[in-house]
Each structure stands twice: as structure tokens, then as C-alpha cells.
Enzyme design. Structure first.
Site, mmCIF file in Angstrom:
data_model
loop_
_atom_site.group_PDB
_atom_site.id
_atom_site.type_symbol
_atom_site.label_atom_id
_atom_site.label_comp_id
_atom_site.label_asym_id
_atom_site.label_seq_id
_atom_site.Cartn_x
_atom_site.Cartn_y
_atom_site.Cartn_z
ATOM 1 N N GLY A 19 0.753 -1.066 0.007
ATOM 2 C CA GLY A 19 0.041 0.040 0.064
ATOM 3 C C GLY A 19 0.962 1.332 -0.136
ATOM 4 N N CYS A 20 0.476 2.303 0.811
ATOM 5 C CA CYS A 20 1.019 3.354 0.844
ATOM 6 C C CYS A 20 2.571 3.406 1.297
ATOM 7 C CB CYS A 20 0.448 4.885 1.575
ATOM 8 S SG CYS A 20 -1.475 4.842 1.022
ATOM 9 N N ALA A 21 2.732 2.422 1.979
ATOM 10 C CA ALA A 21 4.059 2.360 2.563
ATOM 11 C C ALA A 21 5.058 1.672 1.510
ATOM 12 C CB ALA A 21 4.214 1.323 3.871
ATOM 13 N N PHE A 47 3.009 5.462 6.075
ATOM 14 C CA PHE A 47 2.383 4.801 6.689
ATOM 15 C C PHE A 47 1.523 3.714 5.724
ATOM 16 C CE2 PHE A 47 2.547 8.250 9.315
ATOM 17 C CZ PHE A 47 2.765 7.604 10.538
#
Length: 347
Positions: free
Chosen positions: A139-141, A333
Site C-alpha cells: 500500500g502507501c508504505a 504509513f
């Protein structure tokens, strides 16, 4: 981790650009649950986003789509974005595609088997013995974790040259049929994009990557992620994300710095994934930064929205262009719930 050299960084976006006002008008017209949309439509105005880049024209999003149609758009668009970002990063490094020994690919917004680097290999010009490491689920990480993984692989094999590419097409997961408030928020935030970087050991570079760290919070699986449903992926956004970051990031940053053998005071700047304006506010509050100190993060959010993993790379690109401070901590995150960290030093 032994120091690794960042030789280049490049970004890429798809061709369709939407102004936030047009996105709001289209969503109001197309959302099935008009009462839900009207209740939450203020998020479009408060998101501090001006434009976003999309992999399809606006009219595509107004029509219903199942898994097959959504993933077909992902495959075509993600392959082209991969090629655009990878080619630019290789050229900026002064290399040719045949110089690349390995590729780390991070993408979580579609399914590609064979994976994206295999699909793009002949068009980019990779050797037939290039090593491939596709990664899903970050994901965003993924922008931070993927660059960290490529760096570790490069230092584990001294002299090898690795390409990191992250591609996300968040917009194809927009769900106008949903009765989840998170679907409205996603419609106001999501954009599409890609980024790539070339890393190796022992050369002059834009920056040195000197370490990585991560914090995973138990019992937080439902804070962020995707649910796999029949019409397509459904975003999981908990309203508690900003207050969670405000409460937890300072201790997490201290712990990651300790793992890296430095103190928090040694960090000259944090380079953060701008998941949303409330997230940026929470980061500034948690880390006791001056309001507006994350100016580049706000700039990227305003021009591109939340592209998931590539977004923090867009921030780093701007930071490199204006001059990298001595010590920079990249953070992002992602699902888990996790905070990924990467330490860079000016070359």
C-alpha cells in the site's frame, strides 16, 4: 546496512488530468447513494487538492465496472507507467537498460501475473537474466519499503545495479456503488502515478541510503487496506488514522532512529507520504514540527492527490531538486498498520 547510492529518481503520471471541482461534480452525478455523498461532499473542498492524474477519462468512472474491466485498465496503464518511470530513471543515471541487474516492483492496486517488470521487459530493454522481485500488499508504505528493499539487495551484491519501480492506479478502485463513507473519501483523494529509482553500492550519487526501519502495530489490520469484493477492491480507511498518527508517530520515530543508531535530533528533515491534509497535520503535530514545515508534501498532495506508494517519491524528488539536507528520514504509513522508515544522507 552498508551505505547504498541513490543514482537517480524519476516520476511519471498518466495522461488524464482532472480538476477537483470537476471530480466533485462527476462524483455527485454518478454516486449511487446521493444522501451519503451530499453528507460527505465537503471532503472534496477540504482536501486541499487542486488536480489529479487518472488512467482513464472521467466518463469511464461514471460507468459500472467489474473486476475484469478494472484490472484490464490496470494492466495497460500500469505497464506504460512502469516503462515511462523506469526509462527516465535509467537515463538520468547515465545507464542503459542492459546495465540493470535486478528490478524491485511495488504495486498493490491491480493483479499482474506475469508481473509488471516481465510485461515491460522487452519494451524497456532489460537483459534476459535480469533478476525480478515483484512485491504486493505494501500500500502507501511501498514507496519507502520498496526503495529500502532495492537498496538492501544492491548492497548484498556489491557492484550490482538495481531498479526500483512503484506503480499505483488507485483511481480504478473508486466505487460509486458503495455505502461506505470511505468510498467518498477515496473518490476525493485518489490519483494515479509511478516513480522509479536506480541504486547501487560504491558510486557517487544523489544521496546515500544508510538504513531502514519499520514499526508494525498489532491489532490494527482494519485501519487501512483493501477489501476484495465482487465489483473490485474496496478501500479501508479508518477515521482514526490522523489521531492514531498524532498519538503514535513520535514514539515510532524515536524507535526507528534508535534502530538506525541515531537520535531524533540528528534528523534535519522528515520526507513524508502525504496521504491527506489531516495526515500531514497529524505528522507535524506528532513530530512537533512547525506548521507548514512539510511544504513539499502539501505541494505534491495539491498537484497529484494521494497516489499511494509513489507519492512519497514525488516528495523526495522535489527535496533532491532543492538540495537534500544532511540527514533525511523518509516515512510512509501503510496497511498493517505500519510505518516504514528510510534514512538518507546528502552525498
Amino acid at each position: 546496512m552498508p551505505p547504498c547510492s541513490l543514482l537517480s529518481l524519476a516520476t511519471a503520471v498518466p495522461p488524464f488530468v482532472v480538476e477537483q471541482a470537476d471530480a466533485k461534480a462527476t462524483a455527485r452525478r454518478a454516486f449511487n447513494r446521493k444522501n451519503l455523498f451530499d453528507k460527505l461532499s465537503g471532503v472534496f473542498d477540504n482536501a486541499e487538492i487542486a488536480t489529479r492524474h487518472l488512467v482513464a477519462p472521467l466518463e469511464w468512472y461514471e460507468r459500472p465496472h467489474g473486476w475484469h474491466d478494472r484490472n484490464a485498465v490496470y494492466l495497460e496503464a500500469a505497464e506504460q507507467l512502469f516503462i515511462d518511470a523506469a526509462t527516465a530513471a535509467i537515463e538520468k543515471a547515465g545507464l542503459t537498460p542492459r546495465d540493470i541487474d535486478g528490478v524491485v516492483t511495488v504495486s498493490t492496486t491491480g493483479i499482474a501475473t506475469p508481473s509488471l517488470e516481465a510485461r515491460a521487459a522487452s519494451r524497456v530493454g532489460f537483459r534476459d537474466n535480469v533478476r525480478r522481485v515483484p512485491v504486493f500488499g505494501l500500500g502507501c508504505a511501498g514507496g519507502v519499503n520498496g526503495l529500502a528493499l532495492a537498496s538492501r539487495l544492491a548492497t548484498a551484491d556489491p557492484g550490482s545495479i538495481w531498479l526500483f519501480v512503484t506503480v499505483e492506479t488507485c483511481s480504478i478502485s473508486i466505487r460509486l456503488d458503495s455505502d461506505d463513507p470511505a468510498a467518498v473519501v477515496a473518490t476525493a483523494l485518489f490519483g494515479d502515478g509511478a516513480a522509479a529509482a536506480v541504486v547501487t553500492s560504491g558510486l557517487h550519487s544523489l544521496a546515500r541510503i544508510t538504513g531502514s526501519a519499520e514499526k508494525l502495530w498489532p491489532g490494527t489490520l482494519r485501519i487501512m487496506g483493501w477489501d476484495v469484493e465482487d465489483p473490485g477492491l474496496a478501500v479501508v480507511f479508518d477515521r482514526a488514522i490522523p489521531p492514531f498518527i498524532d498519538a503514535e508517530l513520535e514514539a515510532a520515530a524515536e524507535g526507528m532512529c534508535s534502530d538506525l543508531g541515531i537520535t531524533r535530533d540528528e534528523i534535519d528533515r522528515f520526507c513524508c507520504h502525504p496521504g491527506g491534509v489531516k495526515v500531514i497535520d497529524a505528522i507535524e503535530s506528532a513530530l512537533q514540527l512547525n506548521q507548514g514545515e512539510l511544504n513539499l508534501e502539501r505541494e505534491v498532495l495539491r498537484g497529484y492527490g494521494n497516489m499511494s506508494a509513489p507519492t512519497v517519491m514525488f516528495v523526495l524528488d522535489r527535496l533532491l531538486k532543492q538540495g537534500l539536507p544532511d540527514k533525511v528520514m523518509m516515512t510512509a504509513f501503510g496497511p498493517g498498520f505500519t510505518c516504514a522508515g528510510l534514512l538518507l544522507e546528502a552525498a
